[in-house]
Design an enzyme around this catalytic site. Structure first.
Site, PDB file in Angstrom:
ATOM      1  N   GLU A   1       1.510 -18.846  12.473  1.00 44.78           N
ATOM      2  CA  GLU A   1       1.264 -19.328  11.141  1.00 44.78           C
ATOM      3  C   GLU A   1       1.475 -20.852  11.092  1.00 44.78           C
ATOM      4  O   GLU A   1       1.550 -21.622  12.131  1.00 44.78           O
ATOM      5  CB  GLU A   1       2.322 -18.643  10.304  1.00 44.78           C
ATOM      6  CG  GLU A   1       3.649 -18.930  10.637  1.00 44.78           C
ATOM      7  CD  GLU A   1       4.715 -18.114   9.920  1.00 44.78           C
ATOM      8  OE1 GLU A   1       4.243 -17.262   9.087  1.00 44.78           O
ATOM      9  OE2 GLU A   1       5.902 -18.392   9.861  1.00 44.78           O
TER      10      GLU A   1
ATOM     11  N   ASP B   1       9.530 -25.877   5.832  1.00 42.34           N
ATOM     12  CA  ASP B   1       8.084 -26.146   5.837  1.00 42.34           C
ATOM     13  C   ASP B   1       7.670 -27.569   5.210  1.00 42.34           C
ATOM     14  O   ASP B   1       7.145 -27.542   4.265  1.00 42.34           O
ATOM     15  CB  ASP B   1       7.434 -25.200   5.035  1.00 42.34           C
ATOM     16  CG  ASP B   1       7.477 -23.583   5.768  1.00 42.34           C
ATOM     17  OD1 ASP B   1       7.646 -23.608   6.883  1.00 42.34           O
ATOM     18  OD2 ASP B   1       7.562 -22.753   5.108  1.00 42.34           O
TER      19      ASP B   1
END
Length: 321
Positions: free
Chosen positions: A200, A34
């Site tokens: 997401e 991420d």
């Protein structure tokens, strides 16, 4: 002659329909789950933030590296008193005015007890944690409050966030964006109605007249112990809208709140499960897509995920890697 022309056309088609490999990366290119990417204005130095290690900070003189680990951004853990306060996720970094803002998630895997926090810095090296932004969730909430990313749409600062439970939402923030704006309500902007609702990591970026909503779809993690069926692993999709707060559709016109999403990047060659993406307008390269991925030549473990960068071409109206 004819056969050579046909062969050339086949090669061209393969190039057009394929994906470019990630650009070169040197130094510490793993520990990149991420990622969030930004360039310091004062000296042009690049900073990368990533999940784990209380938000790990890496830095480099160029976007390609060599990347060096510096420190944890929030070494004492978050002020938010939830499980996961010492294992912070999904950073997003952006600058408003003279201040850098680092948003992060406090949660635990498979839990909806989550919150989005924020820290600030004037130099990208030293951070002050302010704790909760006011975006949180618990069992029964319409969303899961993780993966926050702040975006200025020309009038307001909008935070996109969410995953799985109701998928992706947005809400107006105060300016400066330490907390949710008074009276602001969250609006759903993307939803996968089927299966596990695996969507997401939203990130909004503007090009021309459109706001582009990038997001990750599929299984993100644990590939070394539980590899998903082919095609069910992470990939990056996009929808676009003339508004940053709704009306997003994919290239076929399917609403992003009804499962829409045009694939920007997916597994190919030795690249597996790209996701956790963001977009950065580099002064030299122009718009780039950054993300994490598994290099199948090395290994599938979460800690082995590498930092990937590709230039993006928006000339067709849709981002192409």
């Amino acid at each position: 002659m004819k056969s050579s022309i046909i062969a050339s056309l086949i090669g061209l088609a393969a190039t057009v329909m394929g994906y470019a490999d990630p650009m070169a990366c040197s130094g510490v290119c793993n520990n990149a789950h991420d990622p969030a990417l930004i360039r310091r204005d004062s000296d042009g130095r690049y900073y990368r933030f990533s999940t784990g290690g209380k938000i790990a900070i890496h830095s480099a003189k160029t976007i390609n590296g060599p990347w060096t680990y510096l420190r944890a951004a929030i070494p004492a853990g978050s002020k938010i008193n939830l499980a996961g306060k010492d294992d912070l996720w999904a950073p997003d970094v952006t600058k408003f005015g003279d201040t850098y803002y680092l948003f992060y998630s406090v949660s635990s895997f498979g839990s909806q007890n989550s919150a989005i926090g924020v820290a600030t810095s004037t130099d990208l090296d030293n951070w002050t944690d302010h704790g909760a932004t006011g975006i949180s969730s618990k069992a029964g909430s319409p969303y899961n409050a993780i993966d926050g990313a702040a975006y200025y749409d020309g009038s307001n600062i909008v935070m996109s966030f969410g995953s799985f439970w109701g998928d992706i939402y947005s809400v107006k923030m105060n300016n400066p964006p330490l907390t949710v704006a008074s009276g602001a309500t969250s609006t759903r902007i993307a939803y996968k109605p089927s299966g596990t609702h695996a969507q997401e990591g939203a990130f909004i970026a503007k090009n021309g007249n459109y706001h582009y909503l990038f997001f990750s779809v599929g299984q993100c993690c644990g590939f070394d112990t539980s590899k998903p069926a082919a095609g069910a692993e992470y990939k990056i999709q996009v929808c676009r809208s003339t508004s940053a707060t709704g009306g997003f559709v994919d290239k076929s016109g399917v609403s992003c709140t009804n499962g829409g999403g045009t694939t920007v990047l997916e597994s190919h060659g030795w690249v597996y499960g790209p996701g956790g993406q963001g977009v950065y307008w580099d002064p030299t390269l122009g718009p780039v897509l950054y993300y994490h991925y598994v290099d199948t030549r090395i290994g599938y473990a979460d800690g082995q995920k590498k930092f990937g960068i590709n230039k993006i071409d928006f000339s067709s109206g849709w981002p192409v890697v």
